[in-house]
Write a protein that holds these residues in place. Structure first.
Motif, PDB file in Angstrom:
ATOM      1  N   MET A   1      41.244  23.126  25.382  1.00  0.00           N
ATOM      2  CA  MET A   1      41.196  23.980  26.549  1.00  0.00           C
ATOM      3  C   MET A   1      41.267  25.431  26.090  1.00  0.00           C
ATOM      4  N   SER A   2      40.273  26.221  26.420  1.00  0.00           N
ATOM      5  CA  SER A   2      40.244  27.622  26.002  1.00  0.00           C
ATOM      6  C   SER A   2      40.658  28.515  27.157  1.00  0.00           C
ATOM      7  N   LYS A   3      41.454  29.514  26.842  1.00  0.00           N
ATOM      8  CA  LYS A   3      41.889  30.472  27.854  1.00  0.00           C
ATOM      9  C   LYS A   3      40.920  31.639  27.878  1.00  0.00           C
ATOM     10  N   GLU A   4      40.801  32.248  29.034  1.00  0.00           N
ATOM     11  CA  GLU A   4      39.971  33.448  29.191  1.00  0.00           C
ATOM     12  C   GLU A   4      40.594  34.578  28.383  1.00  0.00           C
ATOM     13  N   GLN A   5      39.786  35.299  27.638  1.00  0.00           N
ATOM     14  CA  GLN A   5      40.275  36.436  26.858  1.00  0.00           C
ATOM     15  C   GLN A   5      40.499  37.622  27.788  1.00  0.00           C
ATOM     16  N   PRO A   6      41.607  38.342  27.624  1.00  0.00           N
ATOM     17  CA  PRO A   6      41.827  39.520  28.457  1.00  0.00           C
ATOM     18  C   PRO A   6      40.771  40.589  28.188  1.00  0.00           C
ATOM     19  N   THR A  30      43.267  42.602  32.032  1.00  0.00           N
ATOM     20  CA  THR A  30      43.510  41.416  32.839  1.00  0.00           C
ATOM     21  C   THR A  30      42.589  40.274  32.410  1.00  0.00           C
ATOM     22  N   THR A  31      42.970  39.067  32.791  1.00  0.00           N
ATOM     23  CA  THR A  31      42.108  37.894  32.607  1.00  0.00           C
ATOM     24  C   THR A  31      41.453  37.518  33.929  1.00  0.00           C
ATOM     25  N   GLU A  32      41.761  38.271  34.992  1.00  0.00           N
ATOM     26  CA  GLU A  32      41.169  38.023  36.307  1.00  0.00           C
ATOM     27  C   GLU A  32      39.672  38.317  36.267  1.00  0.00           C
TER      28      GLU A  32
END
Length: 100
Positions: A1-6, A30-32
């Motif tokens: 599972m990869s997280k969104e890069q800020p 932000t990662t939004e």
């Protein structure tokens, strides 16, 4: 599972994101998902802006309580025995002065 890069952005309007409020033109990270009229900010621009921000300093020595002053005195090789707060502050400041 990869997280969104800020990512770094700047907006022409005030922004509330990630539980923090940013004024128009202020760079925020932000990662939004990218909002309306948000501009991408490059690493160089973000680094330049970060370099202009003041670095928080230590608390003024006068605001420390007696126990904290005694601990600080120990790091400066000052014997705090028998000193009141005012004398201890003066001794610590003197220990910080360069030796001639």
């Amino acid at each position: 599972m990869s997280k969104e890069q800020p990512k770094s952005y700047k907006a022409p309007h005030d922004v509330y994101v990630g539980g923090k409020y940013y004024k128009a033109g202020e760079i925020f990270v932000t990662t939004e998902p990218k909002g309306d009229k948000w501009e991408d900010v490059g690493k160089a621009e973000k680094a330049a802006t970060d370099a202009e921000q003041p670095i928080p300093g230590d608390a003024p020595i006068e605001s420390l309580d007696l126990a904290a002053l005694k601990a600080l005195a120990a790091t400066k090789h000052v014997n705090p025995e028998g000193m009141n707060k005012k004398d201890l502050i003066a001794a610590i400041k003197a220990a910080n002065e360069p030796k001639l």
